[in-house]
Design a protein around this motif. Structure first.
Motif, short mmCIF file in Angstrom:
data_model
loop_
_atom_site.label_atom_id
_atom_site.label_comp_id
_atom_site.label_asym_id
_atom_site.label_seq_id
_atom_site.Cartn_x
_atom_site.Cartn_y
_atom_site.Cartn_z
N LYS A 289 3.35 -9.97 -1.90
CA LYS A 289 4.81 -9.44 -1.56
C LYS A 289 5.10 -8.26 -1.58
O LYS A 289 4.16 -7.42 -1.78
N PRO A 290 6.11 -7.44 -0.97
CA PRO A 290 6.21 -6.38 -0.67
C PRO A 290 6.20 -5.42 -1.99
O PRO A 290 5.63 -4.38 -1.79
N GLY A 291 6.65 -5.86 -3.14
CA GLY A 291 6.51 -5.25 -4.43
C GLY A 291 4.96 -5.09 -4.74
O GLY A 291 4.79 -4.19 -5.68
N VAL B 57 -2.88 -0.81 -0.16
CA VAL B 57 -2.34 -2.19 -0.04
C VAL B 57 -0.95 -2.06 0.43
O VAL B 57 -0.11 -1.58 -0.26
N THR B 58 -0.58 -2.40 1.63
CA THR B 58 0.77 -2.49 2.30
C THR B 58 1.41 -3.90 2.74
O THR B 58 0.65 -4.14 3.35
N VAL B 59 2.22 -4.32 2.07
CA VAL B 59 2.66 -5.56 2.16
C VAL B 59 4.03 -5.48 3.00
O VAL B 59 5.22 -4.89 2.36
N SER B 60 4.23 -6.06 4.11
CA SER B 60 5.45 -5.89 4.91
C SER B 60 6.26 -6.96 4.80
O SER B 60 5.74 -8.07 4.46
N SER B 61 7.51 -7.08 4.71
CA SER B 61 8.43 -8.16 4.58
C SER B 61 8.80 -8.96 5.93
O SER B 61 8.36 -8.39 7.08
N GLY C 100 -8.53 -2.70 1.23
CA GLY C 100 -7.29 -2.72 1.55
C GLY C 100 -6.56 -2.71 2.82
O GLY C 100 -7.53 -2.70 3.63
N GLY C 101 -5.47 -2.74 3.17
CA GLY C 101 -4.80 -2.96 4.36
C GLY C 101 -3.39 -3.19 4.44
O GLY C 101 -2.88 -3.22 3.51
N LEU C 102 -2.91 -3.54 5.79
CA LEU C 102 -1.57 -3.77 5.91
C LEU C 102 -1.63 -5.57 6.03
O LEU C 102 -2.19 -5.96 7.14
N VAL C 103 -0.72 -6.01 5.42
CA VAL C 103 -0.64 -7.45 5.49
C VAL C 103 0.88 -7.81 5.51
O VAL C 103 1.64 -7.10 4.84
N GLN C 104 1.31 -9.21 6.06
CA GLN C 104 2.63 -9.52 5.93
C GLN C 104 2.91 -10.26 4.48
O GLN C 104 1.92 -10.71 3.90
#
Length: 125
Positions: free
Chosen positions: A86-88, A121-125, A8-12
């Motif tokens: 997606k952010p969702g 999992v974090t998806v940034s917009s 997991g992680g931060l992704v655009q």
């Protein structure tokens, strides 16, 4: 059986991540495996499942065409390739082992008996 989820992680938005679920203690090769996710304030939901043979897969509608589940029996590991994020899709993702040996893929949380600790999992917009 111990399940260890990672990746997991931060992704655009539009990016990709690959989650892994490594099993130890006992083999999971004779069991269907599933990936679930849970967002704050929401119930844990089914994302994808793979049969014990690896021949069959199942996906919730919102991830079809974007996510791919696979397994490597030699490594006792299950993967979730996530593309076009997606952010969702932001959530804690959990892997789990189906309760019934050689049973079919199930979507209900209660049909799984061993769970990993989750990976965010974090998806940034």
């Amino acid at each position: 059986v111990q399940l260890q989820a990672s990746g997991g992680g931060l992704v655009q938005a539009g990016g990709s991540l690959r989650l892994a679920c490594a099993a130890s203690g006992r083999t999971v090769s004779s069991y269907a495996m599933g990936w679930f996710r849970q967002s704050p304030g929401k119930e844990r939901e089914f994302v994808a499942g793979i049969s014990w043979s690896g021949f069959y897969t199942d996906y919730t509608d919102s991830v079809k065409g974007r996510f791919t589940i696979s397994r490597n029996k030699a490594k006792n590991t299950v993967y979730l390739q996530m593309n076009s994020l997606k952010p969702g899709d932001t959530a804690v993702y959990y892997c789990a082992r189906l309760r019934a040996r050689q049973g079919p893929i199930r979507r209900e949380v209660t049909e799984y008996d061993y769970w990993g600790q989750g990976t965010l999992v974090t998806v940034s917009s």
